[in-house]
Design an enzyme around this catalytic site. Structure first.
Site, PDB file in Angstrom:
ATOM      1  N   PHE A 127       0.853  -1.191   0.000  1.00 45.35           N
ATOM      2  CA  PHE A 127       0.000   0.000   0.000  1.00 45.35           C
ATOM      3  C   PHE A 127       0.885   1.236   0.000  1.00 45.35           C
ATOM      4  CE2 PHE A 127      -2.420   3.500   1.769  1.00 45.35           C
ATOM      5  CZ  PHE A 127      -3.564   3.455   0.983  1.00 45.35           C
ATOM      6  N   ASP A 214       9.191   2.447   1.730  1.00 44.22           N
ATOM      7  CA  ASP A 214       8.028   3.208   2.198  1.00 44.22           C
ATOM      8  C   ASP A 214       7.898   2.941   3.696  1.00 44.22           C
ATOM      9  OD1 ASP A 214       5.564   4.132   2.977  1.00 44.22           O
ATOM     10  OD2 ASP A 214       4.503   3.427   1.198  1.00 44.22           O
ATOM     11  N   LYS A 243       2.644   9.512   8.493  1.00 42.09           N
ATOM     12  CA  LYS A 243       1.876   9.092   9.669  1.00 42.09           C
ATOM     13  C   LYS A 243       2.445   9.566  11.020  1.00 42.09           C
ATOM     14  CE  LYS A 243      -0.980   5.461   7.808  1.00 42.09           C
ATOM     15  NZ  LYS A 243      -0.631   4.889   6.509  1.00 42.09           N
TER      16      LYS A 243
END
Ligand SMILES: *Cc1c(COP(=O)(O)O)cnc(C)c1O
Length: 390
Positions: A127, A214, A243
């Protein structure tokens, strides 16, 4: 009828305020937060030092522009590079934007060495975000369906399969990078052994590709190390963050080192909000609190406690498949779809998540205490047992 666009299947609860790992809804009910807004609230809710730093910064400057120097960016980039072993940082506002920067870097890197159609190897179950390039990089058909044509320049392999990458390299001369999550978050907390990560690094070195990690979910101390790749013992050329970096204030970062450093110059990339004074204050305060409060060690210790607690409490239970993760990035896989557990946990006063259909995902704040960990395990186990028995 709501005027908010209907893009989320929301749970029937709205929150009013929080303190640490406790959060209270608008009806006054309290919950134990084992999700942190999906790995965002690194310091829990209303951390006094973060609240004070943000209030102080808001009282001086919220935003100037990247037309000018931004002092906080310099200090935050220095700090991030010292911790990550990288050399420079571009600031964005989110994970997908940080990944867009990384994908643009890979293409630029390719064009500079004469590759006509620069192509990035990406993983099944990955993702990377919801923008056109990042959803094209994402390994989940549900994220892509209806949004074709996808962005070109990606080829997909099963995660953990080094041979598959080697095979592609044999016939595709356009590969310029491999992009992946050290621990796949949305895909269901999937990780590989150290040999795989080392193998990818060796391939990237041998073929002159960029290794792009990532770290949007598994970075920022989540695994008990600052960055997931440090667990794996490899150093990427590009790593992206978001995040947990701002503990709730939107900020993303694309860090480069090695052969990826120095690629971009003025005009190659930009952002209006990226790395504004408020966001950088959030980043700097998050890093300072992780250091001063020993939160890497805490994530490691409390994470082990939680995994051990589940292993003990669910030993021999039919339907348990696996308990995995590092630090406070934890997956409990069951043998059946278990999204229903999210609502049952909510009703019981617990914020958790299920991803990849069958994996209970826990991402508590990095300052989650041992007693909160025991409480989480003690309250989750009967829920899981009842669910599996039903
Ligand atoms: C959440 C996530 C993203 C996307 O971040 P946004 O801030 O929602 O754009 C990208 N990569 C990973 C690994 C993520 O977990």
């Amino acid at each position: 009828m709501s005027h908010v666009m209907n893009t989320y299947a929301r749970l029937p609860v709205t929150f009013s305020h929080g303190k640490g790992s406790r959060i209270t809804d608008t009806e006054g009910r309290e919950y134990l937060d084992a999700l942190s807004g999906i790995a965002v609230n690194t310091l829990g809710h209303a951390h006094p030092r973060l609240v004070a730093a943000l209030a102080e910064q808001a009282g001086r400057l919220l935003h100037t522009s990247n037309l000018y120097g931004v002092a906080g960016q310099e200090t935050l980039a220095d700090k991030l590079c010292a911790l990550s072993g990288m050399q420079e940082v571009f600031f964005a506002n989110s994970g997908c934007e940080a990944n867009e920067a990384a994908i643009k870097l890979a293409r630029y890197f390719g064009h500079k060495k004469g590759v006509e159609l620069p192509t990035v190897v990406v993983m099944e179950k990955a993702f990377h975000g919801r923008t056109m390039a990042t959803l094209s990089a994402t390994g989940n058909r549900k994220v892509q369906a209806g949004f074709e044509p996808l962005v070109a320049g990606f080829v997909r392999v099963p995660y953990g399969d080094l041979e598959a990458i080697r095979a592609i390299a044999e016939h595709n001369k356009n590969i310029v990078a491999v992009m992946f999550e050290i621990i796949q978050g949305e895909g269901g907390i999937h990780l590989c052994d150290a040999a795989y990560y080392r193998g990818v690094r060796e391939l990237c070195d041998a073929r002159d590709w960029l290794m792009i990690c990532d770290e949007v979910q598994c970075g920022m101390g989540r695994t008990g190390q600052w960055f997931g790749y440090q667990l794996a013992g490899v150093q990427p050329d590009v790593a992206t963050l978001a995040k947990g970096l701002g503990s709730g204030v939107p900020i993303g970062a694309c860090m480069t080192g090695g052969k990826a450093a120095g690629l971009f110059g003025p005009g190659n990339h930009g952002s209006t909000f990226g790395g504004n004074p408020l966001a950088c204050t959030a980043g700097l305060t998050t890093l300072a609190c992780i250091e001063d409060e020993g939160l890497l060690a805490n994530a490691d210790r409390v994470g082990k406690l939680i995994r051990q607690g589940f292993a003990d409490g669910l030993a021999g239970v039919e339907g348990l498949v696996d308990i995995r993760g590092h630090g406070l990035m934890i997956g409990v896989e069951l043998d059946r779809p278990c999204a229903a557990l999210v609502g049952q946990a909510l009703a019981a006063g617990l914020l958790i998540n299920v991803t990849g259909d069958t994996v209970i995902r826990l991402l508590p704040p990095l300052n989650f205490s041992e007693s909160e960990a025991r409480e989480l395990v003690d309250r989750m186990i009967p829920l899981i047992k009842t669910f599996l028995a039903g």
